[in-house]
Design a protein around this motif. Structure first.
Motif, PDB file in Angstrom:
ATOM      1  N   GLY A 289       0.833  -1.187   0.000  1.00 16.27           N
ATOM      2  CA  GLY A 289       0.000   0.000   0.000  1.00 16.27           C
ATOM      3  C   GLY A 289       0.873   1.245   0.000  1.00 16.27           C
ATOM      4  O   GLY A 289       2.091   1.180   0.212  1.00 16.27           O
ATOM      5  N   CYS A 290       0.259   2.377  -0.237  1.00 18.63           N
ATOM      6  CA  CYS A 290       0.957   3.663  -0.293  1.00 18.63           C
ATOM      7  C   CYS A 290       1.657   3.957   1.033  1.00 18.63           C
ATOM      8  O   CYS A 290       1.072   3.746   2.103  1.00 18.63           O
ATOM      9  CB  CYS A 290      -0.070   4.753  -0.602  1.00 18.63           C
ATOM     10  SG  CYS A 290       0.551   6.436  -0.458  1.00 18.63           S
ATOM     11  N   PRO A 291       2.908   4.439   1.011  1.00 16.93           N
ATOM     12  CA  PRO A 291       3.604   4.757   2.276  1.00 16.93           C
ATOM     13  C   PRO A 291       2.808   5.681   3.187  1.00 16.93           C
ATOM     14  O   PRO A 291       2.805   5.488   4.413  1.00 16.93           O
ATOM     15  CB  PRO A 291       4.909   5.407   1.792  1.00 16.93           C
ATOM     16  CG  PRO A 291       5.177   4.760   0.477  1.00 16.93           C
ATOM     17  CD  PRO A 291       3.815   4.577  -0.153  1.00 16.93           C
ATOM     18  N   ALA A 292       2.129   6.680   2.627  1.00 22.53           N
ATOM     19  CA  ALA A 292       1.366   7.621   3.463  1.00 22.53           C
ATOM     20  C   ALA A 292       0.241   6.926   4.219  1.00 22.53           C
ATOM     21  O   ALA A 292      -0.189   7.392   5.281  1.00 22.53           O
ATOM     22  CB  ALA A 292       0.800   8.748   2.602  1.00 22.53           C
ATOM     23  N   PHE A 293      -0.254   5.807   3.686  1.00 21.01           N
ATOM     24  CA  PHE A 293      -1.329   5.055   4.344  1.00 21.01           C
ATOM     25  C   PHE A 293      -0.879   4.561   5.719  1.00 21.01           C
ATOM     26  O   PHE A 293      -1.690   4.400   6.634  1.00 21.01           O
ATOM     27  CB  PHE A 293      -1.736   3.876   3.456  1.00 21.01           C
ATOM     28  CG  PHE A 293      -2.719   2.929   4.095  1.00 21.01           C
ATOM     29  CD1 PHE A 293      -4.057   3.255   4.186  1.00 21.01           C
ATOM     30  CD2 PHE A 293      -2.296   1.703   4.611  1.00 21.01           C
ATOM     31  CE1 PHE A 293      -4.970   2.393   4.778  1.00 21.01           C
ATOM     32  CE2 PHE A 293      -3.198   0.829   5.208  1.00 21.01           C
ATOM     33  CZ  PHE A 293      -4.543   1.176   5.290  1.00 21.01           C
ATOM     34  N   HIS A 294       0.417   4.326   5.878  1.00 21.94           N
ATOM     35  CA  HIS A 294       0.950   3.756   7.112  1.00 21.94           C
ATOM     36  C   HIS A 294       1.430   4.804   8.110  1.00 21.94           C
ATOM     37  O   HIS A 294       2.049   4.472   9.123  1.00 21.94           O
ATOM     38  CB  HIS A 294       2.086   2.793   6.776  1.00 21.94           C
ATOM     39  CG  HIS A 294       1.655   1.679   5.873  1.00 21.94           C
ATOM     40  ND1 HIS A 294       0.845   0.652   6.290  1.00 21.94           N
ATOM     41  CD2 HIS A 294       1.903   1.454   4.546  1.00 21.94           C
ATOM     42  CE1 HIS A 294       0.608  -0.166   5.269  1.00 21.94           C
ATOM     43  NE2 HIS A 294       1.242   0.295   4.212  1.00 21.94           N
ATOM     44  N   VAL A 295       1.157   6.073   7.823  1.00 27.02           N
ATOM     45  CA  VAL A 295       1.524   7.161   8.727  1.00 27.02           C
ATOM     46  C   VAL A 295       0.239   7.774   9.261  1.00 27.02           C
ATOM     47  O   VAL A 295      -0.553   8.346   8.503  1.00 27.02           O
ATOM     48  CB  VAL A 295       2.371   8.235   8.010  1.00 27.02           C
ATOM     49  CG1 VAL A 295       2.800   9.317   8.988  1.00 27.02           C
ATOM     50  CG2 VAL A 295       3.590   7.595   7.350  1.00 27.02           C
ATOM     51  N   SER A 296       0.019   7.638  10.549  1.00 25.34           N
ATOM     52  CA  SER A 296      -1.236   8.075  11.149  1.00 25.34           C
ATOM     53  C   SER A 296      -1.561   9.531  10.808  1.00 25.34           C
ATOM     54  O   SER A 296      -0.747  10.431  11.036  1.00 25.34           O
ATOM     55  CB  SER A 296      -1.153   7.905  12.667  1.00 25.34           C
ATOM     56  OG  SER A 296      -2.340   8.369  13.287  1.00 25.34           O
ATOM     57  N   GLY A 297      -2.733   9.738  10.233  1.00 24.82           N
ATOM     58  CA  GLY A 297      -3.233  11.088   9.971  1.00 24.82           C
ATOM     59  C   GLY A 297      -2.677  11.759   8.732  1.00 24.82           C
ATOM     60  O   GLY A 297      -3.042  12.899   8.446  1.00 24.82           O
ATOM     61  N   MET A 298      -1.825  11.078   7.959  1.00 28.14           N
ATOM     62  CA  MET A 298      -1.179  11.766   6.839  1.00 28.14           C
ATOM     63  C   MET A 298      -2.137  11.991   5.668  1.00 28.14           C
ATOM     64  O   MET A 298      -2.188  13.084   5.096  1.00 28.14           O
ATOM     65  CB  MET A 298       0.053  11.000   6.372  1.00 28.14           C
ATOM     66  CG  MET A 298       0.968  11.844   5.488  1.00 28.14           C
ATOM     67  SD  MET A 298       2.629  11.142   5.399  1.00 28.14           S
ATOM     68  CE  MET A 298       3.494  12.445   4.516  1.00 28.14           C
ATOM     69  N   ILE A 299      -2.907  10.982   5.295  1.00 31.43           N
ATOM     70  CA  ILE A 299      -3.864  11.162   4.216  1.00 31.43           C
ATOM     71  C   ILE A 299      -4.950  12.143   4.641  1.00 31.43           C
ATOM     72  O   ILE A 299      -5.392  12.991   3.848  1.00 31.43           O
ATOM     73  CB  ILE A 299      -4.453   9.803   3.787  1.00 31.43           C
ATOM     74  CG1 ILE A 299      -3.350   8.986   3.094  1.00 31.43           C
ATOM     75  CG2 ILE A 299      -5.647   9.985   2.856  1.00 31.43           C
ATOM     76  CD1 ILE A 299      -3.765   7.582   2.694  1.00 31.43           C
ATOM     77  N   GLU A 300      -5.360  12.085   5.905  1.00 34.38           N
ATOM     78  CA  GLU A 300      -6.320  13.064   6.413  1.00 34.38           C
ATOM     79  C   GLU A 300      -5.761  14.479   6.334  1.00 34.38           C
ATOM     80  O   GLU A 300      -6.496  15.433   6.072  1.00 34.38           O
ATOM     81  CB  GLU A 300      -6.689  12.728   7.864  1.00 34.38           C
ATOM     82  CG  GLU A 300      -7.581  11.518   8.031  1.00 34.38           C
ATOM     83  CD  GLU A 300      -6.800  10.211   8.150  1.00 34.38           C
ATOM     84  OE1 GLU A 300      -7.402   9.199   8.531  1.00 34.38           O
ATOM     85  OE2 GLU A 300      -5.585  10.201   7.846  1.00 34.38           O
ATOM     86  N   MET A 301      -4.451  14.621   6.559  1.00 32.13           N
ATOM     87  CA  MET A 301      -3.811  15.933   6.482  1.00 32.13           C
ATOM     88  C   MET A 301      -3.885  16.478   5.054  1.00 32.13           C
ATOM     89  O   MET A 301      -4.185  17.648   4.837  1.00 32.13           O
ATOM     90  CB  MET A 301      -2.358  15.821   6.934  1.00 32.13           C
ATOM     91  CG  MET A 301      -1.566  17.122   6.856  1.00 32.13           C
ATOM     92  SD  MET A 301       0.163  16.882   7.377  1.00 32.13           S
ATOM     93  CE  MET A 301       0.771  15.811   6.066  1.00 32.13           C
ATOM     94  N   TYR A 302      -3.599  15.620   4.070  1.00 32.40           N
ATOM     95  CA  TYR A 302      -3.720  16.041   2.670  1.00 32.40           C
ATOM     96  C   TYR A 302      -5.153  16.486   2.372  1.00 32.40           C
ATOM     97  O   TYR A 302      -5.384  17.524   1.741  1.00 32.40           O
ATOM     98  CB  TYR A 302      -3.353  14.890   1.724  1.00 32.40           C
ATOM     99  CG  TYR A 302      -1.900  14.544   1.651  1.00 32.40           C
ATOM    100  CD1 TYR A 302      -0.923  15.521   1.538  1.00 32.40           C
ATOM    101  CD2 TYR A 302      -1.482  13.210   1.677  1.00 32.40           C
ATOM    102  CE1 TYR A 302       0.420  15.187   1.460  1.00 32.40           C
ATOM    103  CE2 TYR A 302      -0.140  12.871   1.597  1.00 32.40           C
ATOM    104  CZ  TYR A 302       0.803  13.865   1.489  1.00 32.40           C
ATOM    105  OH  TYR A 302       2.126  13.533   1.416  1.00 32.40           O
ATOM    106  N   LEU A 303      -6.123  15.680   2.797  1.00 30.98           N
ATOM    107  CA  LEU A 303      -7.524  16.003   2.519  1.00 30.98           C
ATOM    108  C   LEU A 303      -7.931  17.302   3.197  1.00 30.98           C
ATOM    109  O   LEU A 303      -8.614  18.138   2.601  1.00 30.98           O
ATOM    110  CB  LEU A 303      -8.428  14.857   2.971  1.00 30.98           C
ATOM    111  CG  LEU A 303      -9.931  15.074   2.746  1.00 30.98           C
ATOM    112  CD1 LEU A 303     -10.235  15.290   1.266  1.00 30.98           C
ATOM    113  CD2 LEU A 303     -10.735  13.900   3.293  1.00 30.98           C
ATOM    114  N   ASP A 304      -7.513  17.492   4.444  1.00 33.47           N
ATOM    115  CA  ASP A 304      -7.834  18.712   5.176  1.00 33.47           C
ATOM    116  C   ASP A 304      -7.326  19.944   4.426  1.00 33.47           C
ATOM    117  O   ASP A 304      -8.020  20.955   4.313  1.00 33.47           O
ATOM    118  CB  ASP A 304      -7.199  18.629   6.570  1.00 33.47           C
ATOM    119  CG  ASP A 304      -7.735  19.689   7.524  1.00 33.47           C
ATOM    120  OD1 ASP A 304      -8.948  19.939   7.510  1.00 33.47           O
ATOM    121  OD2 ASP A 304      -6.926  20.258   8.280  1.00 33.47           O
TER     122      ASP A 304
END
Length: 339
Positions: A289-304
């Motif tokens: 899976g994407c590296p960012a998927f394994h970093v808590s809150g990272m994809i949410e940060m992009y979306l925010d």
């Protein structure tokens, strides 16, 4: 080598609705002969060793040899997953500064652009801003003293790994460029969610629109949990991939791999599973899976960040009035994938 860590194969962390995108996506990986690696145990192993990755090949193969490409692809994603824990806070700080000072993608838009052009301009500016932070982060990281910083130790190791990997050499990628490619794709998917809401005619008060987009974040994370080949195949088949295969290139505005769902907790967008296609290079058996998927809150940060940009520039509602565009058919969930 620390022998207490062993790889884990994971199927799904949550209950999947019958016929849902998440279930169909996972099943397609199985049909392609792919098993998802439980990344957490490997990241724990790297953390205990202070970012030292020597011996990871034996750990990954765990008695079953991998092809060189599969091994390098998995290792590259693992190294970036580890390093992105350091990147996350730097990115968040830069995003907050841009919001506060109204610069970068928060600067005024050029005059005379249509709504679609504004969205694509923002997509490009956001990727440019993100790439600048990645350049600075990588340069600072390799200059930190190794004994005091596990991320510096890993960065030096990863730089040598990417430089010496036949897989990444063929694609002309190094540690920074592959970080940009993956990060831009994650950012692009957040913009595609906004684009889909406009295309589907979702017209809500700002706070309600933001809530609907925030409820939709699970779709982005589900897609990001897949193999690179499956993600790219889906993006292409569903027309979510921008022209030219780069996140800074414009899309047509007609991508609709998303559908509106009227759920008990409110409106959200769901991914439509009809474009899921099993894919494998033929020599892979593991994916991360994407590296960012394994970093808590990272994809949410992009979306925010993307939601803030859309609202800041007034791009949270469709351009044409709703009486001039048919409201999309109500979509009540997983059963719609067979419509």
């Amino acid at each position: 080598m620390d022998g207490s860590a062993h790889i884990r194969f994971i199927q799904s962390g949550e209950t999947e609705a019958e016929g849902s995108f998440a279930q169909l996506y996972r099943q397609a990986h199985g049909k392609a002969g792919l098993s998802r690696l439980g990344v957490g145990s490997i990241l724990d192993w790297l953390t205990r060793r202070g970012g030292e990755a020597q011996g990871i090949d034996t750990l990954l193969e765990d008695g079953t040899p991998l092809t060189s490409d599969n091994r390098d692809r998995v290792k590259g994603n693992l190294f970036l997953s580890f390093l992105f824990h350091d990147l996350r806070d730097k990115l968040r700080g830069r995003m907050e500064l841009a919001r506060t000072h109204g610069d970068g993608p928060f600067a005024p838009l050029p005059a005379g652009l249509s709504q679609a052009q504004k969205l694509n301009w923002l997509r490009a500016q956001a990727c440019i801003s993100l790439n600048l932070v990645l350049d600075e982060w990588a340069a600072e990281l390799v200059n930190k003293p190794v004994p005091a910083c596990p991320f510096a130790r890993m960065a030096r190791f990863a730089q040598g790994f990417f430089k010496g990997s036949a897989l990444y050499a063929r694609a002309d990628h190094d540690m920074v460029s592959i970080s940009k490619t993956g990060s831009n794709t994650a950012l692009h998917m957040c913009f595609s969610l906004v684009e889909a809401s406009l295309h589907l005619g979702l017209d809500l008060p700002v706070n309600h629109w933001r809530d609907a987009m925030w409820r939709s974040r699970k779709e982005l994370k589900t897609l990001a949990a897949g193999s690179l080949g499956m993600i790219v195949t889906f993006l292409h088949a569903s027309k979510l991939e921008p022209e030219g295969e780069s996140a800074v290139n414009p899309t047509t505005g007609e991508a609709c791999a998303f559908r509106i769902e009227h759920a008990p907790d409110g409106i959200r967008l769901r991914l439509d599973g009809r474009s899921i296609t099993p894919f494998s290079t033929g020599n892979d058996r593991l994916y991360t899976g994407c590296p960012a998927f394994h970093v808590s809150g990272m994809i949410e940060m992009y979306l925010d960040w993307v939601l803030d940009l859309a609202i800041h520039h007034g791009l949270q509602a469709p351009e044409r009035p709703l009486y001039d565009r048919p409201w999309p058919q109500r979509w009540e969930g997983a059963s719609a994938v067979a419509d």
